[in-house]
Scaffold this motif. Structure first.
Motif, PDB file in Angstrom:
ATOM      1  N   UNK A  92     -75.759-128.856 -44.669  1.00  0.00           N
ATOM      2  CA  UNK A  92     -74.812-128.274 -43.729  1.00  0.00           C
ATOM      3  C   UNK A  92     -75.481-127.211 -42.867  1.00  0.00           C
ATOM      4  N   UNK A  93     -75.026-127.110 -41.627  1.00  0.00           N
ATOM      5  CA  UNK A  93     -75.469-126.018 -40.769  1.00  0.00           C
ATOM      6  C   UNK A  93     -74.605-124.787 -41.051  1.00  0.00           C
ATOM      7  N   UNK A  94     -73.292-124.934 -40.936  1.00  0.00           N
ATOM      8  CA  UNK A  94     -72.355-123.860 -41.262  1.00  0.00           C
ATOM      9  C   UNK A  94     -71.873-124.069 -42.689  1.00  0.00           C
ATOM     10  N   UNK A  95     -72.081-123.119 -43.599  1.00  0.00           N
ATOM     11  CA  UNK A  95     -71.724-123.333 -45.003  1.00  0.00           C
ATOM     12  C   UNK A  95     -70.221-123.448 -45.219  1.00  0.00           C
ATOM     13  N   UNK A  96     -69.790-124.562 -45.821  1.00  0.00           N
ATOM     14  CA  UNK A  96     -68.365-124.722 -46.095  1.00  0.00           C
ATOM     15  C   UNK A  96     -67.878-123.714 -47.139  1.00  0.00           C
ATOM     16  N   UNK A  97     -68.804-123.151 -47.915  1.00  0.00           N
ATOM     17  CA  UNK A  97     -68.421-122.188 -48.944  1.00  0.00           C
ATOM     18  C   UNK A  97     -67.729-120.959 -48.357  1.00  0.00           C
ATOM     19  N   UNK A  98     -68.005-120.665 -47.103  1.00  0.00           N
ATOM     20  CA  UNK A  98     -67.350-119.504 -46.498  1.00  0.00           C
ATOM     21  C   UNK A  98     -65.844-119.687 -46.397  1.00  0.00           C
ATOM     22  N   UNK A 115     -70.651-133.261 -37.070  1.00  0.00           N
ATOM     23  CA  UNK A 115     -71.159-132.264 -36.132  1.00  0.00           C
ATOM     24  C   UNK A 115     -71.782-131.069 -36.855  1.00  0.00           C
ATOM     25  N   UNK A 116     -71.601-131.017 -38.174  1.00  0.00           N
ATOM     26  CA  UNK A 116     -72.127-129.905 -38.958  1.00  0.00           C
ATOM     27  C   UNK A 116     -73.189-130.351 -39.969  1.00  0.00           C
ATOM     28  N   UNK A 117     -73.549-131.627 -39.969  1.00  0.00           N
ATOM     29  CA  UNK A 117     -74.414-132.161 -41.013  1.00  0.00           C
ATOM     30  C   UNK A 117     -75.826-132.451 -40.507  1.00  0.00           C
ATOM     31  N   UNK A 118     -76.812-132.212 -41.376  1.00  0.00           N
ATOM     32  CA  UNK A 118     -78.214-132.484 -41.100  1.00  0.00           C
ATOM     33  C   UNK A 118     -78.883-132.971 -42.382  1.00  0.00           C
ATOM     34  N   UNK A 172     -76.652-122.867 -33.152  1.00  0.00           N
ATOM     35  CA  UNK A 172     -75.704-122.091 -32.349  1.00  0.00           C
ATOM     36  C   UNK A 172     -74.504-122.936 -31.960  1.00  0.00           C
ATOM     37  N   UNK A 173     -74.741-124.150 -31.475  1.00  0.00           N
ATOM     38  CA  UNK A 173     -73.642-124.981 -30.992  1.00  0.00           C
ATOM     39  C   UNK A 173     -72.793-125.529 -32.144  1.00  0.00           C
ATOM     40  N   UNK A 174     -73.381-125.696 -33.327  1.00  0.00           N
ATOM     41  CA  UNK A 174     -72.597-126.083 -34.501  1.00  0.00           C
ATOM     42  C   UNK A 174     -71.682-124.939 -34.923  1.00  0.00           C
ATOM     43  N   UNK A 175     -72.170-123.699 -34.840  1.00  0.00           N
ATOM     44  CA  UNK A 175     -71.323-122.545 -35.148  1.00  0.00           C
ATOM     45  C   UNK A 175     -70.198-122.401 -34.131  1.00  0.00           C
ATOM     46  N   UNK A 176     -70.500-122.611 -32.833  1.00  0.00           N
ATOM     47  CA  UNK A 176     -69.450-122.569 -31.826  1.00  0.00           C
ATOM     48  C   UNK A 176     -68.353-123.578 -32.172  1.00  0.00           C
ATOM     49  N   UNK A 177     -68.775-124.775 -32.506  1.00  0.00           N
ATOM     50  CA  UNK A 177     -67.849-125.859 -32.849  1.00  0.00           C
ATOM     51  C   UNK A 177     -67.020-125.495 -34.078  1.00  0.00           C
ATOM     52  N   UNK A 178     -67.680-125.010 -35.129  1.00  0.00           N
ATOM     53  CA  UNK A 178     -66.980-124.681 -36.366  1.00  0.00           C
ATOM     54  C   UNK A 178     -65.969-123.564 -36.149  1.00  0.00           C
ATOM     55  N   UNK A 179     -66.333-122.561 -35.357  1.00  0.00           N
ATOM     56  CA  UNK A 179     -65.438-121.431 -35.125  1.00  0.00           C
ATOM     57  C   UNK A 179     -64.156-121.867 -34.425  1.00  0.00           C
ATOM     58  N   UNK A 180     -64.282-122.777 -33.459  1.00  0.00           N
ATOM     59  CA  UNK A 180     -63.116-123.230 -32.700  1.00  0.00           C
ATOM     60  C   UNK A 180     -62.303-124.266 -33.476  1.00  0.00           C
ATOM     61  N   UNK A 181     -62.981-125.188 -34.147  1.00  0.00           N
ATOM     62  CA  UNK A 181     -62.281-126.276 -34.824  1.00  0.00           C
ATOM     63  C   UNK A 181     -61.681-125.873 -36.162  1.00  0.00           C
ATOM     64  N   UNK A 182     -62.298-124.900 -36.845  1.00  0.00           N
ATOM     65  CA  UNK A 182     -61.860-124.558 -38.195  1.00  0.00           C
ATOM     66  C   UNK A 182     -61.639-123.053 -38.342  1.00  0.00           C
ATOM     67  N   UNK A 183     -60.758-122.472 -37.533  1.00  0.00           N
ATOM     68  CA  UNK A 183     -60.481-121.036 -37.697  1.00  0.00           C
ATOM     69  C   UNK A 183     -59.835-120.798 -39.059  1.00  0.00           C
ATOM     70  N   UNK A 184     -60.054-119.611 -39.617  1.00  0.00           N
ATOM     71  CA  UNK A 184     -59.547-119.315 -40.959  1.00  0.00           C
ATOM     72  C   UNK A 184     -58.814-117.979 -40.965  1.00  0.00           C
TER      73      UNK A 184
END
Length: 335
Positions: A92-98, A115-118, A172-184
């Motif tokens: 994962x680029x952005x950790x789902x654990x957060x 979009x978050x996987x590598x 950077x662009x994966x974090x942008x995506x995660x922030x918009x798509x999965x707000x918490x």
């Protein structure tokens, strides 16, 4: 000539319904929705991105067959029908654990989002863990490509990892995506150093780092190819890859400005938010000399704050002296 355009009609310059499907090419999926972002700004733009580009289904790497570059080792990884070679896993680029402790559903979604996987080795996944990205000053592990160790955030030492240079733009662009798509509503303590629960969804540290990386490392052909693959498999790619300028309107130099697609007039939409949207009385399908009425009252300006019109459903009428065309439509303004 008369036209009747109802609320269910797409008012964003597309007068035909388009249903996104996972197997559709990314260009079809994205171009069907990008016009719906025109005229939006700030949180309204962020909300519209989430609505238009949210994936339709998430199966992770199931069924994936392709060669991918592992930038943590410099090797090419061949994935066949979702199976990774020995020693490799989906990282994962952005950790789902957060997200995990508060929102299992959201955490599960981002864990499966292409979009978050590598591709990463099991050892590198363990080393990276849920660390924040940043500049490592005192390495505890390092290779020719990346490092893990001690860095500084807000003047305090903390554990960080420094991603491979070739991967920083995508990070950077994966974090942008995660922030918009999965707000918490809440993050883990480590996540809070990077993310925020309120718009624009990043801490000062996170915003500064990611905006800088997105500019220093622009979108690559490899990243574009992966975005297209993710869009085809999920029904939604990463708009911050295909339309990289979007991030500038939320976090960058154009933050707060109205986003426009090309040189076309900002088209009408069906729904607006009271405090954050403007209503542009224009459309590629309506003559430029059209005179407008809102709820029976003629308006002289073709750009109005949604707050000027007020909450509720509103009747819009127009007439063109040059063509004799008249039309009518409805818009809704919500809190």
């Amino acid at each position: 000539m008369k036209r009747l355009v109802t609320l269910v009609t797409a008012l964003a310059g597309i007068f035909a319904a388009v249903s996104p499907r996972a197997e559709m090419p990314a260009t079809v999926v994205s171009e069907a929705h990008i016009n719906n972002l025109s005229g939006k700004s700030g949180k309204g733009l962020s909300d519209a991105i989430r609505k238009e580009f949210k994936p339709q289904k998430l199966n992770g790497t199931d069924g994936l067959t392709c060669d991918l570059q592992d930038h943590f080792t410099g090797r090419t990884v061949s994935i066949i029908n979702g199976c990774f070679p020995a020693g490799y896993e989906s990282g994962e680029i952005v950790p789902h654990k957060w997200w995990t402790y508060i929102d299992e559903a959201g955490g599960d979604d981002i864990k499966k989002d292409l979009n978050n996987l590598i591709p990463m080795t099991a050892d590198d996944i363990r080393r990276k863990s849920d660390l924040l990205p940043g500049k490592v000053d005192i390495p505890e592990f390092s290779s020719a490509y990346w490092s893990v160790g001690i860095g500084s955030i807000y003047g305090k030492e903390t554990d960080l990892y420094s991603p491979p240079e070739q991967l920083r733009g995508r990070v950077a662009r994966a974090f942008f995506y995660a922030a918009v798509m999965y707000p918490a509503d809440i993050f883990t303590p480590r996540g809070y150093n990077m993310m925020d629960t309120d718009y624009p969804y990043f801490s000062v540290y996170g915003k500064e780092l990611l905006v800088r990386w997105s500019k220093e490392y622009p979108v690559t052909p490899e990243e574009m190819e992966w975005e297209a693959r993710a869009a085809a498999m999920q029904g939604g790619g990463n708009p911050f890859v295909k339309y990289a300028e979007l991030s500038e309107y939320i976090w960058g130099d154009k933050a707060g400005e109205v986003y426009r697609v090309g040189d076309d007039p900002v088209p009408l939409h069906s729904t607006y938010h009271l405090e954050i949207d403007r209503v542009y009385l224009s459309s590629p399908h309506i003559p430029a000399d059209a005179v407008w009425k809102i709820d029976g009252t003629t308006v002289t300006s073709k750009v109005l704050e949604a707050s000027e019109i007020g909450i509720g459903s509103h009747d819009l009428e127009y007439s063109s002296e040059s063509t004799g065309e008249t039309g009518r439509m409805m818009i809704k303004i919500v809190p």
